[in-house]
Design a protein around this motif. Structure first.
Motif, PDB file in Angstrom:
ATOM      1  N   ARG A  62     -42.292 -21.118  10.452  1.00  0.00           N
ATOM      2  CA  ARG A  62     -41.957 -21.192  11.874  1.00  0.00           C
ATOM      3  C   ARG A  62     -43.059 -20.655  12.780  1.00  0.00           C
ATOM      4  NH1 ARG A  62     -36.786 -21.864  13.475  1.00  0.00           N
ATOM      5  NH2 ARG A  62     -35.946 -23.497  12.181  1.00  0.00           N
TER       6      ARG A  62
ATOM      7  N   ALA B 140     -22.033 -10.187   8.999  1.00  0.00           N
ATOM      8  CA  ALA B 140     -23.132 -10.900   9.624  1.00  0.00           C
ATOM      9  C   ALA B 140     -22.765 -11.166  11.081  1.00  0.00           C
ATOM     10  CB  ALA B 140     -23.394 -12.199   8.893  1.00  0.00           C
ATOM     11  N   ARG B 141     -23.681 -11.765  11.775  1.00  0.00           N
ATOM     12  CA  ARG B 141     -23.452 -12.005  13.189  1.00  0.00           C
ATOM     13  C   ARG B 141     -22.241 -12.908  13.382  1.00  0.00           C
ATOM     14  NH1 ARG B 141     -26.647 -15.621  16.881  1.00  0.00           N
ATOM     15  NH2 ARG B 141     -25.815 -15.050  18.913  1.00  0.00           N
ATOM     16  N   GLY B 142     -21.429 -12.567  14.379  1.00  0.00           N
ATOM     17  CA  GLY B 142     -20.182 -13.292  14.573  1.00  0.00           C
ATOM     18  C   GLY B 142     -20.341 -14.596  15.323  1.00  0.00           C
ATOM     19  N   ILE B 143     -21.174 -14.586  16.359  1.00  0.00           N
ATOM     20  CA  ILE B 143     -21.318 -15.781  17.179  1.00  0.00           C
ATOM     21  C   ILE B 143     -22.294 -16.732  16.510  1.00  0.00           C
ATOM     22  CG2 ILE B 143     -22.082 -16.672  19.415  1.00  0.00           C
ATOM     23  CD1 ILE B 143     -21.219 -14.062  20.647  1.00  0.00           C
ATOM     24  N   ASN B 144     -21.905 -17.978  16.427  1.00  0.00           N
ATOM     25  CA  ASN B 144     -22.783 -18.917  15.746  1.00  0.00           C
ATOM     26  C   ASN B 144     -23.139 -20.116  16.604  1.00  0.00           C
ATOM     27  OD1 ASN B 144     -24.188 -18.771  13.442  1.00  0.00           O
ATOM     28  ND2 ASN B 144     -22.413 -18.867  12.101  1.00  0.00           N
ATOM     29  N   ASP B 145     -23.144 -19.888  17.933  1.00  0.00           N
ATOM     30  CA  ASP B 145     -23.350 -21.044  18.805  1.00  0.00           C
ATOM     31  C   ASP B 145     -24.829 -21.328  19.006  1.00  0.00           C
ATOM     32  OD1 ASP B 145     -22.824 -19.317  21.971  1.00  0.00           O
ATOM     33  OD2 ASP B 145     -23.999 -18.847  20.203  1.00  0.00           O
ATOM     34  N   GLU B 146     -25.641 -20.421  18.478  1.00  0.00           N
ATOM     35  CA  GLU B 146     -27.060 -20.592  18.717  1.00  0.00           C
ATOM     36  C   GLU B 146     -27.657 -21.584  17.730  1.00  0.00           C
ATOM     37  OE1 GLU B 146     -29.853 -17.281  20.691  1.00  0.00           O
ATOM     38  OE2 GLU B 146     -27.951 -16.864  19.743  1.00  0.00           O
ATOM     39  N   LEU B 147     -28.860 -21.941  18.039  1.00  0.00           N
ATOM     40  CA  LEU B 147     -29.592 -22.861  17.180  1.00  0.00           C
ATOM     41  C   LEU B 147     -29.655 -22.268  15.785  1.00  0.00           C
ATOM     42  CD1 LEU B 147     -32.333 -21.840  19.474  1.00  0.00           C
ATOM     43  CD2 LEU B 147     -30.842 -23.732  20.083  1.00  0.00           C
ATOM     44  N   ALA B 148     -29.421 -23.127  14.834  1.00  0.00           N
ATOM     45  CA  ALA B 148     -29.447 -22.632  13.473  1.00  0.00           C
ATOM     46  C   ALA B 148     -30.745 -23.034  12.816  1.00  0.00           C
ATOM     47  CB  ALA B 148     -28.270 -23.221  12.704  1.00  0.00           C
ATOM     48  N   PRO B 149     -31.647 -22.109  12.659  1.00  0.00           N
ATOM     49  CA  PRO B 149     -32.889 -22.518  12.008  1.00  0.00           C
ATOM     50  C   PRO B 149     -32.640 -22.807  10.537  1.00  0.00           C
ATOM     51  CG  PRO B 149     -32.972 -20.198  12.630  1.00  0.00           C
ATOM     52  CD  PRO B 149     -31.606 -20.692  12.960  1.00  0.00           C
ATOM     53  N   GLU B 150     -32.962 -23.991  10.150  1.00  0.00           N
ATOM     54  CA  GLU B 150     -32.804 -24.361   8.746  1.00  0.00           C
ATOM     55  C   GLU B 150     -34.158 -24.853   8.296  1.00  0.00           C
ATOM     56  OE1 GLU B 150     -32.057 -25.184   5.108  1.00  0.00           O
ATOM     57  OE2 GLU B 150     -30.559 -24.210   6.368  1.00  0.00           O
ATOM     58  N   VAL B 151     -34.830 -24.031   7.546  1.00  0.00           N
ATOM     59  CA  VAL B 151     -36.206 -24.369   7.224  1.00  0.00           C
ATOM     60  C   VAL B 151     -36.303 -24.995   5.845  1.00  0.00           C
ATOM     61  CG1 VAL B 151     -38.543 -23.492   7.330  1.00  0.00           C
ATOM     62  CG2 VAL B 151     -36.722 -22.290   8.494  1.00  0.00           C
ATOM     63  N   LEU B 152     -35.341 -24.704   4.999  1.00  0.00           N
ATOM     64  CA  LEU B 152     -35.441 -25.124   3.603  1.00  0.00           C
ATOM     65  C   LEU B 152     -35.456 -26.637   3.497  1.00  0.00           C
ATOM     66  CD1 LEU B 152     -32.879 -22.544   2.288  1.00  0.00           C
ATOM     67  CD2 LEU B 152     -35.355 -22.447   2.064  1.00  0.00           C
ATOM     68  N   SER B 153     -34.377 -27.258   3.910  1.00  0.00           N
ATOM     69  CA  SER B 153     -34.389 -28.703   3.985  1.00  0.00           C
ATOM     70  C   SER B 153     -33.213 -29.114   4.822  1.00  0.00           C
ATOM     71  CB  SER B 153     -34.301 -29.333   2.608  1.00  0.00           C
ATOM     72  OG  SER B 153     -32.975 -29.277   2.153  1.00  0.00           O
ATOM     73  N   ILE B 154     -33.344 -30.262   5.391  1.00  0.00           N
ATOM     74  CA  ILE B 154     -32.290 -30.700   6.295  1.00  0.00           C
ATOM     75  C   ILE B 154     -31.068 -31.108   5.487  1.00  0.00           C
ATOM     76  CG2 ILE B 154     -31.734 -32.269   8.158  1.00  0.00           C
ATOM     77  CD1 ILE B 154     -34.813 -32.658   8.444  1.00  0.00           C
TER      78      ILE B 154
ATOM     79  N   PHE C  48     -22.203  -7.318  17.682  1.00  0.00           N
ATOM     80  CA  PHE C  48     -22.941  -8.159  16.735  1.00  0.00           C
ATOM     81  C   PHE C  48     -21.979  -8.997  15.896  1.00  0.00           C
ATOM     82  CE2 PHE C  48     -24.778  -8.713  12.464  1.00  0.00           C
ATOM     83  CZ  PHE C  48     -25.963  -9.355  12.774  1.00  0.00           C
ATOM     84  N   ALA C  49     -20.920  -8.369  15.410  1.00  0.00           N
ATOM     85  CA  ALA C  49     -20.030  -9.055  14.457  1.00  0.00           C
ATOM     86  C   ALA C  49     -18.966  -9.912  15.144  1.00  0.00           C
ATOM     87  CB  ALA C  49     -19.356  -8.034  13.548  1.00  0.00           C
ATOM     88  N   SER C  50     -18.779  -9.715  16.439  1.00  0.00           N
ATOM     89  CA  SER C  50     -17.684 -10.425  17.100  1.00  0.00           C
ATOM     90  C   SER C  50     -18.036 -11.883  17.359  1.00  0.00           C
ATOM     91  CB  SER C  50     -17.363  -9.738  18.433  1.00  0.00           C
ATOM     92  OG  SER C  50     -16.487 -10.566  19.161  1.00  0.00           O
ATOM     93  N   PRO C  51     -17.093 -12.780  17.078  1.00  0.00           N
ATOM     94  CA  PRO C  51     -17.349 -14.193  17.332  1.00  0.00           C
ATOM     95  C   PRO C  51     -17.285 -14.540  18.817  1.00  0.00           C
ATOM     96  CG  PRO C  51     -15.156 -13.889  16.435  1.00  0.00           C
ATOM     97  CD  PRO C  51     -15.802 -12.548  16.442  1.00  0.00           C
TER      98      PRO C  51
END
Lengths: 246, 266, 246
Positions: A62, B140-154, C48-51
């Protein structure tokens, strides 16, 4: 007179701007004092946004060539020491996660621990410590044949995966643990498995039994891991006789 | 697991009903596990357990189980026999070691070693489970609305997905092959059964063709006459070998004749 | 003599332990110097952990009465100024998010991991086992005609490549898997693909297959007489070595 409200507004705005600038100044000063470099910020953002742990080479891909990812990761890890969120290296990748001691206040996100049968747990441990190992080796250590479901379950939950084939007669498939397994148990690598060094020192993991010793196992031959090499020329004898007479 | 580990000691004392016993056996898997639990009762270093004592306890265990009319897997009985053998070897006065025999001391030290290995794997499994786990001890982080970097393979697919995809295809093919495989032949087995049944009582020569089945005897498509004849001949030759009948052909292209062999070889 | 390796191992281990302890000490000292209070840590972990974003009153509800959430949030926000991750107050509450200026490095690879379609996966599996194989052979096994896109996709993601042409009417093109394919599926070679017996043991292939049912060993097919080598520069050295040793 008509422009009075405007003047007032303008004054208010000017004051606000001043205040904001002052705050910005404070922030900027603090920021400069913090001495965060751009690489550290970028890695922080990337790891923060990623749903999966990222390896150093993923980050390098990256951030481009010539970036010292390793030292930036080390700085970042140091920065998070003692905070509520930690930077952890696990299974070859890096991720942020909450500090262990804060688990109680995060109770609401807690999932039920996965219950494994005794057979599955032992199989998992044997694969983890002896990998890559074949089904036959697992059976040898446990002294019983392995029911099909056990390995399936471990693969289903993605803690175990098939590895390469053993270069031995029959070329049996070997099994390994996955990075998901390491990540789930917060292990940075296989060397971190509990008691690994001690078990190695005791020869439990490496020693092979001499051939003369074998506790007999009647079921040994029934479930055979060995692969039958399919022979295209293998003919069925009775068929052959019939063909011959036709 | 940790908390649900059954109490093998109690089980051994006989405080069990048949059902529970069987369930526990399933849980334990097999003889090595039983041995390990018996060994643990000795409460000594696994490397220093008395194999003699262990063998005795195991034999008692097996006898008890037998008395309770519990069906024991052959594994258990083979292990019992092996331990009985080892016990007798350990008890007998030492004799000159034959070259092809391993001394009982070595056998028992290996057994002890195996028990120790199984024990350490069992403990290791429990220790792994005591490690801090994700979504239990750490999050782990709760919010997942952000861009998800996926570098391994699509594209994601693992080897199991791949193998299952292959299996799906090939299992389907299998069904096809089955249909094609129904070739109308008069099987050797059928010919053998028919011929055995129809062997004449006297020793008159009869045309082999007479022994062919009637059309209505076939369920599906009727196999060719050639097929019927070939199978009858093969079956007939087999019976000749066993001394049940004689076959003869007077000249090339002539019919084959069958006769009961009244003087079987003694 | 025999305990030498052990002694060496023990010394190595002791050094490792010392180094680790020293690092721990440094970390602890740094941690103490940081002066992070427990509330700040807890809020950090909770957010951090909250959705979903959390409001001050949500935090208060979790951390109990008498905790000064406001000032802890202010401290936390200050702490993250200039970093790759920011603490932001939105209409709905507080949340962490990546710094705006870093969007480009995050956006660049916005693609979501996607599952391979069933058709693509099946085609890939057939090529893996039956290679080199033609489109017609794939269609014969799958029992349906192959849409153009499927092979294209597999070649685009570099798991499949065209091989030589078959020396048969029409000279059809054959297909093979690539080294990228092996790498992705953690295979050290094509002969790592499990054979019939293992597939059956894993329940992937049905147990009652006809006797003449074969799972081809792809490595055996690699040097095929039917093939014309189309590309003179394409020598498959590793394949050759495999064949040679088998």
């Amino acid at each position: 007179m008509s422009d009075e409200p405007n003047t007032e507004q303008e004054i208010a705005r000017a004051i606000k701007d001043l205040a904001r600038q002052k705050l910005d100044l404070v922030d900027t000063a603090e920021f400069l004092a913090k001495n965060i470099d751009q690489v550290e910020r970028q890695i922080e953002a990337l790891l923060f946004a990623s749903p999966i742990p990222l390896r150093a080479q993923d980050l390098a891909a990256r951030l481009g060539e010539g970036v010292d990812i390793g030292s930036a990761l080390a700085r970042l890890k140091r920065h998070y020491v003692g905070r509520g969120v930690q930077l952890i290296e696990t299974g070859g990748g890096w991720r942020f996660q909450t500090a262990f001691d804060l688990a109680p206040i995060l109770e609401e996100h807690k999932e039920e621990p996965r219950k494994l049968s005794r057979a599955a747990l032992e199989t998992l441990a044997i694969i983890a410590y002896h990998q890559p190992c074949t089904r036959a080796e697992i059976e040898e250590i446990r002294g019983v044949s392995l029911s099909r479901g056990t390995l399936d379950l471990l693969m289903e939950i993605k803690w175990v995966r098939p590895g390469a084939r053993r270069r031995s007669p029959g070329k049996p498939l070997t099994y390994r643990t996955t990075n998901e397994f390491l990540a789930h148990f917060n292990l940075s690598g296989l060397d971190d498995l509990p008691g690994k060094t001690e078990l190695q020192a005791q020869g439990i993991l490496s020693a092979n039994l001499p051939k003369d010793f074998e506790v007999p196992r009647p079921s040994q031959n029934i479930q055979n891991d060995d692969e039958i090499i399919e022979n295209p020329f293998e003919t069925n004898e009775s068929d052959f006789v019939q063909d011959f007479f036709e | 697991m940790k908390q649900s580990a059954p109490d093998q000691a109690n089980l051994f004392e006989g405080e069990y009903d048949n059902k529970a016993f069987i369930v526990e056996l399933d849980e334990y898997g097999g003889p090595l596990h039983i041995l390990l639990n018996l060994a643990r009762e000795q409460k000594v270093d696994l490397a220093r357990i008395s194999i003699l004592k262990l063998a005795e306890q195991y034999l008692v265990f097996i006898n008890k189980a037998k008395r309770e009319n519990i069906e024991l897997a052959s594994d258990y009985l083979v292990m019992a026999a092996w331990l009985a053998y080892l016990k007798s070897r350990l008890l007998l006065p030492k004799r000159e070691n034959k070259e092809d025999e391993v001394s009982p001391e070595i056998l028992s030290s290996h057994l002890a070693w195996r028990l120790k290995r199984l024990d350490s794997m069992r403990k290791a499994g429990e220790k792994i489970y005591e490690l801090p786990q994700m979504r239990i001890d750490s999050f782990a982080r709760g919010i997942n609305d952000e861009l998800a970097p996926e570098v391994l393979s699509i594209y994601e697919a693992d080897i199991i997905d791949l193998l299952r995809a292959y299996g799906r295809q090939r299992n389907k093919v299998k069904a096809k092959i089955h249909k094609v495989a129904q070739w109308p032949v008069y099987s050797l087995e059928d010919a053998r059964a028919a011929l055995k049944h129809k062997v004449p009582r006297d020793d008159k020569w009869r045309d082999l063709g007479e022994f062919a089945p009637k059309k209505y005897e076939f369920k599906g498509e009727i196999p060719s006459a050639k097929s019927q004849y070939a199978s009858l001949l093969s079956a007939g030759l087999e019976m000749v070998k066993q001394g049940e009948i004689n076959l003869r052909q007077l000249e090339i292209y002539d019919k084959v004749y069958l006769q009961k062999n009244l003087k079987p070889k003694s």
